[in-house]
Design a protein around this motif. Structure first.
Motif, short mmCIF file in Angstrom:
data_model
loop_
_atom_site.label_atom_id
_atom_site.label_comp_id
_atom_site.label_asym_id
_atom_site.label_seq_id
_atom_site.Cartn_x
_atom_site.Cartn_y
_atom_site.Cartn_z
N PRO A 249 5.74 -5.27 1.07
CA PRO A 249 4.87 -4.21 0.55
C PRO A 249 3.53 -4.72 0.01
CG PRO A 249 6.67 -4.66 -0.97
CD PRO A 249 6.99 -5.39 0.30
N HIS A 250 3.42 -6.02 -0.21
CA HIS A 250 2.13 -6.58 -0.63
C HIS A 250 1.14 -6.62 0.53
CE1 HIS A 250 4.31 -9.96 1.10
NE2 HIS A 250 3.16 -10.59 1.26
N ARG A 251 1.57 -6.19 1.71
CA ARG A 251 0.69 -6.12 2.88
C ARG A 251 0.30 -4.68 3.21
NH1 ARG A 251 -1.40 -10.83 4.38
NH2 ARG A 251 -1.33 -10.29 6.59
N ALA A 252 0.67 -3.74 2.35
CA ALA A 252 0.37 -2.33 2.61
C ALA A 252 -1.04 -1.99 2.13
CB ALA A 252 1.40 -1.45 1.91
N ASP A 253 -1.51 -0.84 2.55
CA ASP A 253 -2.84 -0.37 2.15
C ASP A 253 -2.83 1.15 2.07
OD1 ASP A 253 -5.50 -0.23 1.48
OD2 ASP A 253 -6.27 -0.86 3.43
N LEU A 254 -3.59 1.68 1.13
CA LEU A 254 -3.75 3.13 0.98
C LEU A 254 -5.00 3.56 1.74
CD1 LEU A 254 -2.88 5.81 -0.36
CD2 LEU A 254 -4.39 5.20 -2.27
N ALA A 255 -4.80 4.33 2.81
CA ALA A 255 -5.92 4.83 3.61
C ALA A 255 -6.31 6.23 3.12
CB ALA A 255 -5.54 4.88 5.08
N VAL A 256 -7.59 6.41 2.84
CA VAL A 256 -8.10 7.68 2.31
C VAL A 256 -9.16 8.22 3.25
CG1 VAL A 256 -9.21 8.82 0.35
CG2 VAL A 256 -7.62 6.93 -0.05
N THR A 257 -9.07 9.50 3.55
CA THR A 257 -10.01 10.16 4.44
C THR A 257 -10.68 11.33 3.75
OG1 THR A 257 -8.65 9.58 6.36
CG2 THR A 257 -10.27 11.35 6.68
#
Length: 348
Positions: A249-257
């Motif tokens: 999970p330290h490789r995840a990212d929150l994508a916001v549009t």
């Protein structure tokens, strides 16, 4: 909410005692008066390193005896405190009702969220900042998230050292560390996924207004404990060469549009990014209040100065019945429409 806040040798405050009300708490004063320092002190009443992510030793007053204290009384009369001693400037002490406490205990008592000028570049900076932001949002809905995050980080650091510093690492110890990473990593991912889903649903149901509407998706690594355990075991050689774990999970990212413009938040203007971030924080605060019955404390540093009068009025109206909201500004006039019931504190 806090009914009392006491600072001792914290930053520029040798001794400060405040009695905030249940709604808006407005701190005004010149630059350097210590407004943000007060918000930082409140942020330390939740798990984590506070809104500046500073070293504990930096928080003690420079001309003081060493160490600092932040104490607060909650609305239900419970007293919580944190701080350090001069003999151990990097060891944080946590207490609830005078007894030693853990970060989980703080999370169960109080949820604190913040928005600072330093976060204005959240969408264009590395993913680590967005993960920390998402973890704070998740923590407000799932107090055990801090426990899982702490255990995962500790196990991951130990595994990294074992793979990079030991030519023949103990297989049993390596398996135990990977099992810990798998258990807690899966819990971290599940908590984040639920937070993003709930928040995305809430944002999607809101009409267009003065704050840009965001769409949220969790990208990068995601999976259950068995999947992560398998990836860690199969990736030992790769991780040893890289010096770090490349799955988890330290490789995840929150994508916001930006919904209305159908473009990634990173490509939006600076003002639009600020509006997107503010919209996410406000929607999340409402979500937490709805699901837990306990509105989080909001810390909004210099937020009014960056809004036009229409958006400023809309912000005050939306937050009017939210709970305790701390706001800072150099000019009292920025908060003229905040209402007569606001607690207004002018710092010298």
């Amino acid at each position: 909410m806090l009914s009392r806040l006491v600072l001792t040798d914290f930053r520029n405050h040798a001794a400060l005692s405040l009695a905030p009300g249940s709604g808006f708490v407005i701190l005004t004063g010149e630059n350097g008066a210590g407004k943000t320092n007060i918000l930082e002190a409140v942020s330390l009443l939740a798990p984590g390193r506070g809104l500046r992510r500073a070293a504990l030793s930096q928080m003690a007053r420079q001309d003081g005896p060493g160490g600092f204290g932040v104490a607060a009384t909650l609305a239900d009369g419970v007293e919580i405190a944190t701080g350090t001693q001069a003999t151990s400037p990097e060891r944080r002490i946590l207490r609830v009702q005078g007894a030693p406490a853990t970060a989980n205990t703080l999370a169960e008592r109080l949820a604190v969220l913040w928005l600072t000028p330093a976060m204005d570049r959240l969408f264009v900076e590395p993913a680590s900042g967005r993960r920390r932001f998402l973890d704070r949002l998740t923590l407000a809905l799932a107090p055990t998230h801090a426990h899982h995050a702490g255990r995962y980080e500790a196990a991951m650091r130990a595994r990294n050292r074992l793979l990079t510093e030991d030519r023949a690492p103990d297989p049993a110890w390596l398996q135990a560390l990977e099992a810990q990473m798998a258990e807690h990593g899966a819990a971290i991912d599940a908590g984040r996924q639920q937070t993003v889903a709930l928040l995305a649903e809430r944002l999607a149901g809101q009409p267009s207004g003065p704050f840009a509407r965001a769409a949220l998706v969790l990208e990068g690594w995601s999976g259950d404990a068995d999947q992560l355990l398998g990836e860690l075991r199969q990736g030992r050689a790769r991780d040893a060469a890289a010096g770090r774990a490349l799955a988890g999970p330290h490789r995840a990212d929150l994508a916001v549009t930006h919904v209305e413009k159908r473009q990634p938040a990173a490509l939006a203007s600076t003002g639009e990014q600020k509006a997107l971030l503010l919209g996410i924080v406000l929607a999340h605060a409402e979500l937490v209040a709805e699901r837990t019955g306990r509105p989080p404390i909001l810390l909004l540093d210099e937020v009014a100065a960056h809004l036009d009068p229409v958006r400023r009025a809309a912000l005050f109206a939306r937050l009017a019945h939210h709970g305790q909201v701390w706001m800072t500004g150099t000019e009292a006039g920025l908060f003229a429409d905040a209402g007569a019931e606001a607690t207004r504190i002018a710092l010298p």
